[in-house]
Design a protein around this motif. Structure first.
Motif, PDB file in Angstrom:
ATOM      1  N   GLU A 278       1.713   8.716   3.081  1.00 50.68           N
ATOM      2  CA  GLU A 278       0.955   9.183   1.923  1.00 50.68           C
ATOM      3  C   GLU A 278      -0.496   8.690   1.998  1.00 50.68           C
ATOM      4  N   GLU A 280      -2.357   7.844  -0.319  1.00 51.34           N
ATOM      5  CA  GLU A 280      -2.701   6.872  -1.356  1.00 51.34           C
ATOM      6  C   GLU A 280      -2.659   5.429  -0.872  1.00 51.34           C
ATOM      7  N   ASN A 281      -2.209   5.192   0.367  1.00 50.07           N
ATOM      8  CA  ASN A 281      -2.203   3.826   0.895  1.00 50.07           C
ATOM      9  C   ASN A 281      -2.584   3.830   2.375  1.00 50.07           C
ATOM     10  N   ASN A 359      -7.522   1.959   0.756  1.00 47.07           N
ATOM     11  CA  ASN A 359      -6.960   2.707  -0.366  1.00 47.07           C
ATOM     12  C   ASN A 359      -5.608   2.100  -0.720  1.00 47.07           C
ATOM     13  N   ASP A 361      -2.778   2.410  -3.605  1.00 44.01           N
ATOM     14  CA  ASP A 361      -2.308   3.168  -4.765  1.00 44.01           C
ATOM     15  C   ASP A 361      -3.434   3.990  -5.387  1.00 44.01           C
ATOM     16  N   ASN A 362      -4.211   4.633  -4.516  1.00 42.43           N
ATOM     17  CA  ASN A 362      -5.332   5.490  -4.900  1.00 42.43           C
ATOM     18  C   ASN A 362      -6.483   4.746  -5.579  1.00 42.43           C
ATOM     19  N   ARG A 363      -6.575   3.442  -5.344  1.00 37.68           N
ATOM     20  CA  ARG A 363      -7.764   2.677  -5.688  1.00 37.68           C
ATOM     21  C   ARG A 363      -8.541   2.478  -4.404  1.00 37.68           C
ATOM     22  N   ASP A 377     -11.226   4.761  -8.633  1.00 40.55           N
ATOM     23  CA  ASP A 377      -9.882   5.324  -8.597  1.00 40.55           C
ATOM     24  C   ASP A 377      -9.972   6.785  -8.162  1.00 40.55           C
ATOM     25  N   LEU A 378      -9.127   7.187  -7.231  1.00 37.35           N
ATOM     26  CA  LEU A 378      -9.068   8.581  -6.811  1.00 37.35           C
ATOM     27  C   LEU A 378      -8.238   9.363  -7.821  1.00 37.35           C
ATOM     28  N   ASP A 381      -4.480  14.360  -5.990  1.00 37.22           N
ATOM     29  CA  ASP A 381      -3.361  14.205  -5.066  1.00 37.22           C
ATOM     30  C   ASP A 381      -3.831  14.682  -3.702  1.00 37.22           C
ATOM     31  N   SER A 405      -1.147   2.212   7.765  1.00 36.95           N
ATOM     32  CA  SER A 405      -0.619   2.535   6.446  1.00 36.95           C
ATOM     33  C   SER A 405       0.664   1.741   6.240  1.00 36.95           C
TER      34      SER A 405
END
Length: 414
Positions: A278, A280-281, A359, A361-363, A377-378, A381, A405
């Motif tokens: 993902e 997000e990480n 990145n 958790d989308n930070r 923050d992103l 998705d 990741s």
């Protein structure tokens, strides 16, 4: 093209140039057109390419009428509902008539237009929503080879529905649609760069099917892109660039770039064949530097791009004096260097810069020389992490790269 269309389009060009206040378009650099493309996307969410804008404004020779999507996007950027809305503000040359007659004609014409538009809209909506059953259509895609360039075969069948107008959109950009024959079944498209694309089949203006298309790079690849977009990219052979411990072009290729460094962009790509993790990480770090050293490119830019299976982020770096022209792109969030202070995203020419992007958790956090220079923050998705790209105006090098990741190493240069 009739005289009325000519008048409207020429006036649209003039209004666009006046609105930007950058001087005559004939004197604009490629970077000006890149900035305009970014501004139009930021305002309208429509992406017009640099080559399209150059053709529209006469920077390069082009003798055909601009595409309707191009005219709509530019009119929307200038605050109109679309090109037709803009077009009706341009008066067709005519014999002088009284103000009373003008008013009557305007009111009558407006009433007729509103009635026609209403009838057409109702008819189109009813036709599109009531007649098109997506299950009665088919849509598939097939790549003809591996690597790049690549041609993709789109196979479609709309013969079982009342299809008056059929289009295939070859990626996420809604301006890149091709009208196809409803009676045919095959359409092909040529792709020059690796990446993730979302193709769509549209019938009577409605999306009836979507297909994911991913074109991997088979490891690291490098290409020289020509900024005027009149020439296809030059893909570098394995003996023309290094990719084991450093991303670096050969001396011969570097010398070729130095002849006209302001006309080319050096690209390094690595697009994963099977994205697993993902977006997000992830944790990225590398040492990067400009390597033009010719004095011909006063504003050197590099772009670090992470692309996911749904959206991408683009982190720009430039020499300090040119940060106003940077644009940080985080999915649907666009941060313009003209309206924001991006001076922390600046590096010196010819010097190695340590860059880190994390990145969690989308930070998203961006570090330069171990100093955090940006954090946010992103909001989108991005799907799965699908690859990475470096882009240099002129030439550049990358070393000590590491992308992971959740402890899994995805890319590494040591």
């Amino acid at each position: 093209m009739n005289e009325f269309d000519n008048t409207a389009i020429e006036r649209l060009k003039s209004e666009l140039v006046d609105h930007l206040n950058w001087g005559e378009a004939a004197h604009w650099s490629t970077r000006n057109f890149e900035r305009l493309s970014e501004k139009i996307f930021e305002t309208t969410s429509i992406q017009l390419s640099v080559s399209t804008l150059k053709r529209f404004l006469g920077k390069v020779a082009y003798y055909n009428k601009p595409a309707p999507a191009t005219l709509d996007a530019i009119a929307a950027f200038l605050g109109y509902e679309g090109y037709m809305d803009y077009r009706w503000t341009v008066k067709k040359p005519e014999e002088p008539i009284s103000q009373i007659s003008k008013k009557k004609i305007f009111i009558y014409g407006l009433g007729v237009l509103v009635l026609m538009a209403t009838v057409a809209a109702v008819s189109f909506i009813n036709h599109g929503t009531q007649s098109i059953d997506p299950s009665k259509t088919s849509f598939s895609i097939k790549k003809v080879t591996t690597g790049l360039p690549n041609t993709v075969v789109f196979e479609y069948d709309v013969t079982k529905v009342d299809a008056n107008f059929v289009e295939i959109q070859q990626d996420w950009d809604s301006t890149k649609r091709h009208k196809v024959n409803p009676s045919n079944t095959i359409f092909t498209h040529y792709y020059e760069y690796p990446g993730y694309y979302n193709a769509k089949l549209l019938v009577n203006g409605f999306v009836v099917s979507e297909k994911d298309l991913f074109i991997p790079s088979d490891g690291w690849m490098s290409a020289i892109s020509y900024l005027n977009e009149t020439k296809p990219p030059r893909y570098l052979r394995k003996n023309e660039f290094e990719s084991d411990s450093v991303l670096r072009i050969s001396t011969d290729v570097h010398n070729d770039i130095l002849i006209h460094p302001d006309e080319v962009s050096l690209e390094f790509f690595n697009a994963f064949a099977n994205p697993e993790f993902e977006f997000e990480n992830f944790d990225f770090k590398a040492n990067v530097r400009f390597n033009t050293q010719s004095g011909k490119v006063p504003c050197e830019f590099r772009k670090l791009i992470f692309f996911g299976t749904k959206k991408f982020i683009r982190v720009p770096f430039s020499v300090p004096g040119c940060v106003s022209q940077n644009t940080l792109r985080l999915g649907s969030l666009v941060i313009d260097g003209e309206e924001n202070d991006l001076s922390d995203l600046s590096v010196e020419s010819g010097e190695w810069s340590n860059i880190r992007v994390i990145n969690v958790d989308n930070r998203l956090s961006i570090y330069l020389e171990d100093k955090m220079v940006f954090e946010t923050d992103l909001i989108d998705d991005f799907g799965k992490l699908a690859g990475i790209r470096f882009s240099f105006n002129g030439s550049g090098e990358v070393k000590d790269l590491h992308l992971s990741s959740k402890g899994n190493v995805l890319l590494s240069l040591k």
